[in-house]
Design a protein around this motif. Structure first.
Motif, short mmCIF file in Angstrom:
data_model
loop_
_atom_site.label_atom_id
_atom_site.label_comp_id
_atom_site.label_asym_id
_atom_site.label_seq_id
_atom_site.Cartn_x
_atom_site.Cartn_y
_atom_site.Cartn_z
N GLU A 1 9.84 -14.39 53.30
CA GLU A 1 8.69 -14.36 54.21
C GLU A 1 8.07 -12.97 54.28
OE1 GLU A 1 7.19 -16.90 55.37
OE2 GLU A 1 8.72 -18.28 54.61
N TRP A 2 8.90 -11.95 54.20
CA TRP A 2 8.38 -10.58 54.16
C TRP A 2 7.52 -10.38 52.92
CZ3 TRP A 2 8.15 -6.24 57.12
CH2 TRP A 2 7.86 -5.04 56.48
N HIS A 3 8.01 -10.89 51.80
CA HIS A 3 7.28 -10.77 50.53
C HIS A 3 5.94 -11.51 50.62
CE1 HIS A 3 6.75 -10.24 46.22
NE2 HIS A 3 6.48 -11.54 46.12
N LYS A 4 5.97 -12.71 51.19
CA LYS A 4 4.73 -13.50 51.29
C LYS A 4 3.71 -12.82 52.20
CE LYS A 4 6.74 -17.54 52.16
NZ LYS A 4 6.88 -18.98 52.48
N LEU A 5 4.20 -12.22 53.29
CA LEU A 5 3.27 -11.58 54.24
C LEU A 5 2.57 -10.39 53.59
CD1 LEU A 5 2.15 -11.30 57.15
CD2 LEU A 5 4.12 -9.84 57.64
N TRP A 6 3.32 -9.57 52.86
CA TRP A 6 2.77 -8.32 52.36
C TRP A 6 2.15 -8.40 50.98
CZ3 TRP A 6 1.57 -4.41 55.31
CH2 TRP A 6 2.20 -4.29 56.54
N THR A 7 2.31 -9.50 50.27
CA THR A 7 1.68 -9.62 48.96
C THR A 7 0.35 -10.37 49.02
OG1 THR A 7 3.05 -11.58 48.50
CG2 THR A 7 3.82 -9.47 47.63
N THR B 1 6.58 -11.01 64.01
CA THR B 1 6.75 -10.32 65.30
C THR B 1 7.10 -8.85 65.10
OG1 THR B 1 7.47 -12.37 66.37
CG2 THR B 1 8.02 -10.29 67.47
N ALA B 2 8.08 -8.60 64.22
CA ALA B 2 8.51 -7.22 63.98
C ALA B 2 7.37 -6.38 63.40
CB ALA B 2 9.70 -7.20 63.03
N THR B 3 6.62 -6.97 62.48
CA THR B 3 5.52 -6.24 61.84
C THR B 3 4.40 -5.93 62.82
OG1 THR B 3 5.99 -7.29 59.70
CG2 THR B 3 3.81 -6.31 59.98
N VAL B 4 3.99 -6.94 63.58
CA VAL B 4 2.87 -6.77 64.51
C VAL B 4 3.24 -5.82 65.64
CG1 VAL B 4 1.39 -7.95 66.18
CG2 VAL B 4 1.79 -8.96 63.93
N PHE B 5 4.46 -5.94 66.17
CA PHE B 5 4.84 -5.05 67.27
C PHE B 5 4.89 -3.60 66.80
CE2 PHE B 5 7.99 -2.74 69.84
CZ PHE B 5 7.36 -2.84 71.08
N THR B 6 5.45 -3.37 65.63
CA THR B 6 5.52 -2.00 65.10
C THR B 6 4.12 -1.42 64.90
OG1 THR B 6 7.62 -2.48 63.98
CG2 THR B 6 6.38 -0.56 63.22
N LEU B 7 3.26 -2.23 64.27
CA LEU B 7 1.89 -1.78 64.03
C LEU B 7 1.15 -1.54 65.34
CD1 LEU B 7 -0.56 -1.37 62.08
CD2 LEU B 7 -1.03 -3.81 62.38
N SER B 8 1.28 -2.46 66.29
CA SER B 8 0.57 -2.35 67.57
C SER B 8 1.05 -1.14 68.37
CB SER B 8 0.77 -3.62 68.40
OG SER B 8 0.23 -4.75 67.74
N ALA C 1 3.54 0.65 75.77
CA ALA C 1 4.47 -0.29 75.14
C ALA C 1 4.14 -1.73 75.55
CB ALA C 1 5.90 0.06 75.52
N GLY C 2 3.74 -1.91 76.81
CA GLY C 2 3.36 -3.24 77.29
C GLY C 2 2.13 -3.77 76.58
N ASN C 3 1.20 -2.87 76.29
CA ASN C 3 0.01 -3.26 75.54
C ASN C 3 0.41 -3.81 74.17
OD1 ASN C 3 -2.06 -2.32 73.31
ND2 ASN C 3 -3.25 -2.54 75.17
N ALA C 4 1.34 -3.13 73.50
CA ALA C 4 1.81 -3.57 72.19
C ALA C 4 2.56 -4.90 72.29
CB ALA C 4 2.70 -2.51 71.56
N ALA C 5 3.38 -5.03 73.34
CA ALA C 5 4.14 -6.26 73.53
C ALA C 5 3.21 -7.44 73.81
CB ALA C 5 5.14 -6.09 74.67
N GLY C 6 2.20 -7.21 74.65
CA GLY C 6 1.25 -8.27 74.96
C GLY C 6 0.47 -8.72 73.74
N THR C 7 0.01 -7.75 72.96
CA THR C 7 -0.72 -8.06 71.73
C THR C 7 0.15 -8.87 70.77
OG1 THR C 7 -2.03 -6.04 71.92
CG2 THR C 7 -1.93 -7.07 69.75
N THR C 8 1.42 -8.46 70.66
CA THR C 8 2.34 -9.13 69.75
C THR C 8 2.61 -10.57 70.18
OG1 THR C 8 3.42 -7.03 69.23
CG2 THR C 8 4.64 -9.04 68.72
N LEU C 9 2.88 -10.77 71.45
CA LEU C 9 3.20 -12.12 71.93
C LEU C 9 1.99 -13.05 71.84
CD1 LEU C 9 5.48 -11.16 74.95
CD2 LEU C 9 6.17 -12.40 72.88
N LEU C 10 0.80 -12.53 72.06
CA LEU C 10 -0.40 -13.34 71.86
C LEU C 10 -0.54 -13.76 70.40
CD1 LEU C 10 -3.07 -11.55 74.09
CD2 LEU C 10 -2.14 -13.84 74.43
#
Length: 261
Positions: A20-26, A117-124, A158-167
């Motif tokens: 799934e990591w490969h599919k997301l980033w390729t 989730t891990a990718t979006v939270f880190t980026l956010s 951090a809450g902003n990033a968490a909210g963005t990720t969960l949405l």
């Protein structure tokens, strides 16, 4: 020889995650969409910081909300990406190959959700921290000057990033449940973004209480350093948003067990 071959091609959680990591980033649209979302947040933050003047109409706005106002735009990009990650496979037919490779099915959904989730939270989180610091370079001599060490600021970032990720995870669940990119986007815009605004204008006190726990309102409460009158507390908002995201994933999980594809 047979045992070695079986072990080599055995389906394991780590291998499903790697797939799934490969599919997301390729897929080019993935990182383009993520980059677009990050640029929107940073660009709006720079604009708000560079044009702000003390005593203006935004002087009473929470500092974190002010500099991260672009999250509303960037979050839409990430929500669309969440829908593409799941519904896009149904549109292209790739989901058949994924489910054939992982006959138990549910690990595919859990791996998608985990990687996303891990990718979006880190980026956010990185985008929010960078945007806050860069915007504060312009706001240093204004009444909106703040630092991450100020009470509630780091929690709000951090809450902003968490909210963005969960949405975005909620959107991923909608895409997986509806199995249609257009349907997922329509459901997210109509059900998550527009519906609470409509319910909020109804002349019933109970609606005020209900709406504060809707996804977008809960995410907004997470991203403020100072409490918003009438909004949910950060803890309650995080719990509500987590439950919304979990429910959005539970539906496609149930459908995967019930349907052929």
């Amino acid at each position: 020889m047979t045992s070695t071959t079986t072990t080599q091609f055995r389906v394991t959680p780590a291998r499903v995650l790697r797939s799934e990591w490969h599919k997301l980033w390729t897929v080019r649209s993935s990182w383009i969409t993520m980059l677009t979302g990050a640029v929107l947040v940073l660009g709006v933050g720079l604009l708000m910081g560079a044009t702000y003047e003390s005593g203006g109409g935004d002087s009473d706005v929470d500092t974190v909300v002010l500099v991260l106002y672009g999250t509303q735009l960037g979050g839409v990009c990430l929500a669309v990406l969440g829908i593409l990650v799941t519904a896009g496979e149904y549109t292209t037919g790739l989901i058949r190959a994924s489910l054939t490779a992982v006959p138990r099915r549910l690990p595919v959904l859990w791996a998608k959700a985990t990687v996303f989730t891990a990718t979006v939270f880190t980026l956010s989180l990185l985008t929010a921290l960078l945007t806050f610091e860069v915007a504060q370079a312009f706001l240093a001599d204004t009444d909106q000057a703040a630092s991450l060490s100020d009470p509630g600021v780091l929690r709000a970032v951090a809450g902003n990033a968490a909210g963005t990720t969960l949405l975005a995870v909620l959107a991923l669940g909608l895409g997986a449940a509806l199995r249609s990119v257009a349907g997922g986007i329509g459901a997210f815009i109509g059900g998550v973004m527009v519906l609470p605004e409509v319910l909020g204008i109804l002349p019933y006190d109970v609606m005020e209480t209900v709406v504060r726990y809707f996804p977008t309102q809960a995410a907004g409460a997470l991203g403020t350093a100072t409490p918003i009158p009438g909004a949910a507390s950060p803890g309650a908002a995080l719990l509500a948003l987590t439950l919304w995201a979990a429910a959005a994933l539970a539906v496609p999980a149930w459908l995967l067990k019930r349907r052929d594809v």
